[in-house]
Design a protein around this motif. Structure first.
Motif, PDB file in Angstrom:
ATOM      1  N   ARG A  18       0.839  -1.199   0.000  1.00  0.00           N
ATOM      2  CA  ARG A  18       0.000   0.000   0.000  1.00  0.00           C
ATOM      3  C   ARG A  18       0.878   1.254   0.000  1.00  0.00           C
ATOM      4  O   ARG A  18       0.614   2.206  -0.727  1.00  0.00           O
ATOM      5  CB  ARG A  18      -0.945   0.000   1.201  1.00  0.00           C
ATOM      6  N   THR A  19       1.921   1.252   0.813  1.00  0.00           N
ATOM      7  CA  THR A  19       2.833   2.395   0.873  1.00  0.00           C
ATOM      8  C   THR A  19       3.546   2.581  -0.461  1.00  0.00           C
ATOM      9  O   THR A  19       3.609   3.698  -0.995  1.00  0.00           O
ATOM     10  CB  THR A  19       3.841   2.208   2.024  1.00  0.00           C
ATOM     11  N   HIS A  20       4.053   1.514  -1.005  1.00  0.00           N
ATOM     12  CA  HIS A  20       4.721   1.545  -2.319  1.00  0.00           C
ATOM     13  C   HIS A  20       3.803   2.147  -3.375  1.00  0.00           C
ATOM     14  O   HIS A  20       4.186   3.072  -4.104  1.00  0.00           O
ATOM     15  CB  HIS A  20       5.129   0.111  -2.686  1.00  0.00           C
ATOM     16  N   LEU A  86      12.807   3.062  -0.488  1.00  0.00           N
ATOM     17  CA  LEU A  86      12.889   2.179   0.671  1.00  0.00           C
ATOM     18  C   LEU A  86      11.566   2.251   1.420  1.00  0.00           C
ATOM     19  O   LEU A  86      11.054   3.353   1.663  1.00  0.00           O
ATOM     20  CB  LEU A  86      14.019   2.622   1.601  1.00  0.00           C
ATOM     21  N   ILE A  87      11.031   1.087   1.774  1.00  0.00           N
ATOM     22  CA  ILE A  87       9.727   1.048   2.436  1.00  0.00           C
ATOM     23  C   ILE A  87       9.836   0.240   3.720  1.00  0.00           C
ATOM     24  O   ILE A  87      10.445  -0.837   3.746  1.00  0.00           O
ATOM     25  CB  ILE A  87       8.671   0.422   1.509  1.00  0.00           C
ATOM     26  N   ASP A  88       9.208   0.771   4.761  1.00  0.00           N
ATOM     27  CA  ASP A  88       9.119   0.089   6.043  1.00  0.00           C
ATOM     28  C   ASP A  88       7.722   0.329   6.592  1.00  0.00           C
ATOM     29  O   ASP A  88       7.449   1.356   7.219  1.00  0.00           O
ATOM     30  CB  ASP A  88      10.179   0.615   7.007  1.00  0.00           C
ATOM     31  N   GLY A  89       6.820  -0.583   6.283  1.00  0.00           N
ATOM     32  CA  GLY A  89       5.437  -0.448   6.741  1.00  0.00           C
ATOM     33  C   GLY A  89       4.764   0.739   6.095  1.00  0.00           C
ATOM     34  O   GLY A  89       4.690   0.838   4.869  1.00  0.00           O
ATOM     35  N   ASP A  90       4.288   1.675   6.913  1.00  0.00           N
ATOM     36  CA  ASP A  90       3.578   2.842   6.377  1.00  0.00           C
ATOM     37  C   ASP A  90       4.511   4.012   6.068  1.00  0.00           C
ATOM     38  O   ASP A  90       4.062   5.105   5.779  1.00  0.00           O
ATOM     39  CB  ASP A  90       2.469   3.282   7.339  1.00  0.00           C
ATOM     40  N   ARG A  91       5.794   3.758   6.107  1.00  0.00           N
ATOM     41  CA  ARG A  91       6.784   4.815   5.849  1.00  0.00           C
ATOM     42  C   ARG A  91       7.644   4.462   4.641  1.00  0.00           C
ATOM     43  O   ARG A  91       7.897   3.294   4.363  1.00  0.00           O
ATOM     44  CB  ARG A  91       7.669   5.028   7.065  1.00  0.00           C
ATOM     45  N   ALA A  92       8.065   5.505   3.942  1.00  0.00           N
ATOM     46  CA  ALA A  92       8.925   5.299   2.777  1.00  0.00           C
ATOM     47  C   ALA A  92       9.931   6.431   2.708  1.00  0.00           C
ATOM     48  O   ALA A  92       9.677   7.547   3.176  1.00  0.00           O
ATOM     49  CB  ALA A  92       8.091   5.270   1.492  1.00  0.00           C
ATOM     50  N   ALA A  93      11.071   6.123   2.123  1.00  0.00           N
ATOM     51  CA  ALA A  93      12.093   7.122   1.820  1.00  0.00           C
ATOM     52  C   ALA A  93      12.418   6.989   0.337  1.00  0.00           C
ATOM     53  O   ALA A  93      12.572   5.879  -0.177  1.00  0.00           O
ATOM     54  CB  ALA A  93      13.343   6.891   2.665  1.00  0.00           C
ATOM     55  N   VAL A  94      12.483   8.127  -0.330  1.00  0.00           N
ATOM     56  CA  VAL A  94      12.743   8.137  -1.765  1.00  0.00           C
ATOM     57  C   VAL A  94      13.892   9.093  -2.047  1.00  0.00           C
ATOM     58  O   VAL A  94      13.782  10.302  -1.808  1.00  0.00           O
ATOM     59  CB  VAL A  94      11.503   8.594  -2.571  1.00  0.00           C
ATOM     60  N   ALA A  95      14.987   8.533  -2.547  1.00  0.00           N
ATOM     61  CA  ALA A  95      16.058   9.377  -3.081  1.00  0.00           C
ATOM     62  C   ALA A  95      15.660   9.688  -4.513  1.00  0.00           C
ATOM     63  O   ALA A  95      15.248   8.803  -5.263  1.00  0.00           O
ATOM     64  CB  ALA A  95      17.393   8.635  -3.034  1.00  0.00           C
ATOM     65  N   PHE A 118       8.049   9.797   3.457  1.00  0.00           N
ATOM     66  CA  PHE A 118       6.595   9.729   3.371  1.00  0.00           C
ATOM     67  C   PHE A 118       6.046   8.901   4.522  1.00  0.00           C
ATOM     68  O   PHE A 118       6.679   7.940   4.967  1.00  0.00           O
ATOM     69  CB  PHE A 118       6.149   9.026   2.080  1.00  0.00           C
ATOM     70  N   ARG A 119       4.828   9.255   4.937  1.00  0.00           N
ATOM     71  CA  ARG A 119       4.009   8.392   5.786  1.00  0.00           C
ATOM     72  C   ARG A 119       2.673   8.250   5.084  1.00  0.00           C
ATOM     73  O   ARG A 119       2.081   9.246   4.653  1.00  0.00           O
ATOM     74  CB  ARG A 119       3.813   8.972   7.186  1.00  0.00           C
ATOM     75  N   VAL A 120       2.218   7.025   4.944  1.00  0.00           N
ATOM     76  CA  VAL A 120       0.983   6.715   4.220  1.00  0.00           C
ATOM     77  C   VAL A 120      -0.040   6.193   5.218  1.00  0.00           C
ATOM     78  O   VAL A 120       0.275   5.381   6.091  1.00  0.00           O
ATOM     79  CB  VAL A 120       1.265   5.675   3.112  1.00  0.00           C
ATOM     80  N   ASP A 121      -1.282   6.668   5.095  1.00  0.00           N
ATOM     81  CA  ASP A 121      -2.333   6.247   6.029  1.00  0.00           C
ATOM     82  C   ASP A 121      -2.969   4.916   5.597  1.00  0.00           C
ATOM     83  O   ASP A 121      -2.635   4.371   4.534  1.00  0.00           O
ATOM     84  CB  ASP A 121      -3.376   7.357   6.235  1.00  0.00           C
ATOM     85  N   ALA A 122      -3.882   4.416   6.415  1.00  0.00           N
ATOM     86  CA  ALA A 122      -4.512   3.119   6.169  1.00  0.00           C
ATOM     87  C   ALA A 122      -5.380   3.104   4.914  1.00  0.00           C
ATOM     88  O   ALA A 122      -5.704   2.041   4.392  1.00  0.00           O
ATOM     89  CB  ALA A 122      -5.339   2.705   7.387  1.00  0.00           C
ATOM     90  N   GLN A 123      -5.769   4.286   4.417  1.00  0.00           N
ATOM     91  CA  GLN A 123      -6.564   4.375   3.188  1.00  0.00           C
ATOM     92  C   GLN A 123      -5.688   4.439   1.944  1.00  0.00           C
ATOM     93  O   GLN A 123      -6.192   4.562   0.830  1.00  0.00           O
ATOM     94  CB  GLN A 123      -7.487   5.601   3.229  1.00  0.00           C
TER      95      GLN A 123
END
Length: 146
Positions: A18-20, A86-95, A118-123
Motif C-alpha cells: 500500500r505504501t509503495h 525504501l519502504i518500512d510499513g507505512d513509511r517510505a524514503a525516496v532518493a 513519506f508516511r501513508v495512512d490506512a486508506q
C-alpha cells in the motif's frame, strides 16, 4: 482488506505494498503535472513539510491543492526520477533526481538531487511528506545561468 494478524495489525506485506503504491501514484501525478491527481493522492490532513530555506510547509489537502497550480506552473517540465525507494510499513524514503525549468528565471533548467520521507495512512493516501533538497544548489544554478 483481508485478515488481520493476531495482534490486530495488518500483515506487513500488505502495508508495504500500500505504501509503495501510494508513493508511486503521488510521484506519477506530480510528473504528469496533474494537480487534481496529486491532491487526490494525499489525505485531508496532509502535511507537506520542507526543510529547505526556499521551500514552504503547508498543512491540509485543500491548502496544498490551492498551491499546486502555481507550483506546477513555476516548475515547468517538473520531473522526479526515483533513484531508490525504501519502504518500512507505512513509511517510505525516496532518493530522487528532480529537474524543472524555472519560469520566473527565464526557463532556466535546474537539476538536483533530494530525498523525500513519506508516511501513508490506512486508506493508501500520503499523510505526511518531508522534502529535503539543497536550496543553495538551486540558487547556484539559477544565478549561473543569468
Amino acid at each position: 482488506m483481508g485478515e488481520l494478524s493476531p495482534s490486530g495489525a495488518e500483515p506487513s506485506g500488505r502495508t508495504n505494498q500500500r505504501t509503495h503504491d501510494a508513493v508511486l501514484r503521488y510521484l506519477a501525478a506530480l510528473n504528469a503535472h496533474d494537480a487534481d491527481a496529486v491532491a487526490a493522492s494525499v489525505s485531508a490532513g496532509f502535511v507537506n513539510e520542507h526543510t529547505s530555506a526556499l521551500g514552504r510547509t503547508v498543512t491540509g489537502r485543500s491548502a496544498y491543492r490551492r498551491r499546486l497550480d502555481g507550483f506546477l506552473a513555476e516548475f515547468a517540465d517538473l520531473h522526479y526520477e526515483v533513484e531508490e525507494l525504501l519502504i518500512d510499513g507505512d513509511r517510505a524514503a525516496v532518493a530522487y533526481r528532480m529537474s524543472f525549468r524555472s519560469v520566473s528565471a527565464g526557463r532556466v533548467v535546474v537539476r538536483l538531487r533530494g530525498m523525500f520521507r513519506f508516511r501513508v495512512d490506512a486508506q493508501g493516501l500520503v499523510a505526511h511528506r518531508v522534502d529535503y533538497w539543497d536550496s543553495a544548489e538551486v540558487h547556484r544554478q539559477l544565478t549561473a545561468a543569468t
